[in-house]
Design an enzyme around this catalytic site. Structure first.
Site, PDB file in Angstrom:
ATOM      1  N   GLN A  71       0.802  -0.941   0.058  1.00  9.70           N
ATOM      2  CA  GLN A  71      -0.060  -0.053   0.036  1.00  9.70           C
ATOM      3  C   GLN A  71       0.909   1.053   0.011  1.00  9.70           C
ATOM      4  O   GLN A  71       1.909   1.221   0.278  1.00  9.70           O
ATOM      5  CB  GLN A  71      -0.901  -0.011   1.316  1.00  9.70           C
ATOM      6  CG  GLN A  71      -2.019  -0.839   1.242  1.00  9.70           C
ATOM      7  CD  GLN A  71      -2.853  -0.852   2.195  1.00  9.70           C
ATOM      8  OE1 GLN A  71      -2.909  -1.457   3.368  1.00  9.70           O
ATOM      9  NE2 GLN A  71      -3.942   0.126   2.146  1.00  9.70           N
ATOM     10  N   HIS A  72       0.127   2.356  -0.303  1.00 11.68           N
ATOM     11  CA  HIS A  72       0.821   3.712  -0.141  1.00 11.68           C
ATOM     12  C   HIS A  72       1.718   4.245  -1.272  1.00 11.68           C
ATOM     13  O   HIS A  72       1.972   5.309  -1.124  1.00 11.68           O
ATOM     14  CB  HIS A  72       1.115   3.971   1.415  1.00 11.68           C
ATOM     15  CG  HIS A  72       0.492   3.518   2.520  1.00 11.68           C
ATOM     16  ND1 HIS A  72      -0.853   3.580   2.534  1.00 11.68           N
ATOM     17  CD2 HIS A  72       0.881   2.515   3.494  1.00 11.68           C
ATOM     18  CE1 HIS A  72      -1.367   2.999   3.670  1.00 11.68           C
ATOM     19  NE2 HIS A  72      -0.146   2.328   4.294  1.00 11.68           N
ATOM     20  N   ASP A 228      -2.414  -5.096   0.565  1.00 13.71           N
ATOM     21  CA  ASP A 228      -1.933  -6.205   1.031  1.00 13.71           C
ATOM     22  C   ASP A 228      -2.728  -6.725   2.179  1.00 13.71           C
ATOM     23  O   ASP A 228      -2.980  -7.936   2.231  1.00 13.71           O
ATOM     24  CB  ASP A 228      -0.363  -6.329   1.134  1.00 13.71           C
ATOM     25  CG  ASP A 228       0.115  -5.019   2.136  1.00 13.71           C
ATOM     26  OD1 ASP A 228      -0.651  -4.215   2.616  1.00 13.71           O
ATOM     27  OD2 ASP A 228       1.328  -4.961   2.180  1.00 13.71           O
TER      28      ASP A 228
END
Length: 428
Positions: A71-72, A228
């Protein structure tokens, strides 16, 4: 037998599973490595994805696929669909100052209410602000902002610099909820926050519902994918009341919730999940590395550390390890260090130190459970996953520390399996 393919594009590697879409049985697998670093050219991920799919037997007989991933991370694209600079990953901390600036401008309460998050260096919004301030020429070129799994889905569907249709970027609720400019309650992007971070508006991936799909160039069904943690929850078939404790180098504590969570302190990130509900999450810095450190100190293997820990009594005769070896995020003590207390001639034994290490690590993770409880999230049982969950001592001691029943699923690639499960659902 229709087949579905799921991907886990993590920080370290790309894992692929191909499953029977009806039974979920794994038919074949593939894997490829990613380069180290907190700033990575996304082309490495694309090549690894292609290699891992080939290693898993290819897509020729696959009916549907989906990608889960880290992520991110910030993948910035220009108007021609080209990557502008290396992607800044979740673990790149150069945007910590940008996070502080955004909180000063909007206020933590306001940001939590609008996005479910209080910015930290991990989140995409802070990386965009850093780009605006540190690399204004690159920021000015940004025409679209994607996350790692968004970009890989776009590429595998047949888009890219050779076919730069930016409006074909898609994502899911879980990954959108980790950006800092998406509202998990309304399901809409907060364009004002995006502009405050980047300096101008940009194309953002269309957020697909959990049961929605698009198509690739060959006509296969393509799921929205997931971040995830949300993909792992899907792979574990987690339900409301389940709390997933993942013991890797660092730790995560996440729970399926039917309602959104807003925590102005920032301790609990109010993420969405991949199935239409919510996945509030707490992260800790110190997890399996605690066991690594004490095993090294005692000059034993992890199996031997576990055996020693189970020789000691509960509470380790008063020996207590506070496990903040690298500071800590939950609670927010970035400058803290680990401490060992309760040392007496009777308590200072190798078994007690091993036991204190396991209890201390689990107590640190238990702070995440306490934070979720404080937000009213129902917690009925723990699903314990990650490398640390394979320790016999951890399995025995975890129910004592957590005060909940603990189940330890068999080790598996749960992120990739969650993505495969999402893809398979498109064929039913």
């Amino acid at each position: 037998m229709p087949l579905a393919l799921g991907v886990d594009s993590s920080t370290q590697s790309c894992k692929v599973v191909v499953v029977d879409a009806q039974t979920g049985a794994v038919i074949r697998t593939g894997r490829a490595s990613h380069p180290d670093g907190t700033s990575v050219d996304p082309e490495h991920w694309w090549r690894a994805l292609q290699h891992a799919i080939a290693d898993a037997g290819g897509l020729h007989d696959v009916a549907a696929w989906a990608i889960g991933g880290q992520q991110h991370g910030l993948v910035a694209l220009d108007a021609g669909g080209r990557v502008i600079r290396d992607a800044l990953l979740w673990n790149d901390t150069r945007s910590a100052g940008a996070a502080a600036d955004l909180i000063a401008e909007f206020g933590a309460d306001e940001l939590a209410a609008r996005t479910g998050l209080v910015p930290v260096a991990s989140f995409t919004i802070t990386k965009l602000r850093w780009l605006r301030d540190a690399e204004p020429e690159n920021a000015a070129r940004v025409a679209a902002v994607a996350l790692p799994h968004d970009w890989l889905t776009w590429r595998l569907r047949g888009f890219g610099p050779e076919n730069p249709v930016l409006d074909e970027l898609v994502t899911d609720r879980s990954d959108a909820s980790g950006t800092g400019y998406w509202n998990p309650r309304t399901g809409e992007y907060d364009r004002d926050l995006l502009i405050a971070a980047l300096g101008h508006d940009a194309v953002l991936p269309r957020v697909l519902d959990a049961d929605a799909s698009v198509r690739d160039a060959e006509g296969r069904a393509v799921g929205p994918g997931a971040g995830d943690n949300a993909a792992a929850a899907l792979g574990l078939d987690a339900a409301p009341g389940d709390v997933i404790v993942s013991i890797g180098t660092s730790g995560t504590v996440s729970a399926v919730s039917s309602t959104p969570v807003i925590d102005p302190t920032g301790t609990v990130a109010g993420f969405a999940d991949a199935a239409g509900a919510f996945l509030p999450l707490v992260a800790t810095l110190n997890a399996a590395r605690v066991l690594d450190a004490i095993a090294g100190l005692l000059a034993v293997s992890h199996d031997e550390l576990s055996t020693l820990a189970l020789e000691a009594a509960r509470g380790a005769d008063g020996l207590r390890l506070q496990p903040y070896f690298e500071g800590e995020r939950t609670p927010n003590l970035p400058d803290a260090s680990a401490t060992l207390s309760g040392l007496t001639l009777a308590s200072t034994t190798r078994p007690n130190l091993a036991r204190a290490a396991v209890e201390g690590m689990l107590s640190g993770l238990s702070a995440g459970l306490d934070a979720l409880r404080a937000q009213g999230v129902p917690l009925d049982r723990v699903l314990l996953i990650g490398g640390g969950a394979q320790s016999p001592a951890v399995r025995v001691i975890a129910p004592e520390v957590f005060g909940l029943p603990v189940a330890v699923p068999e080790p598996a690639e749960y992120v990739a399996l969650g993505a495969a499960r999402q893809a398979a659902s498109l064929l039913h």
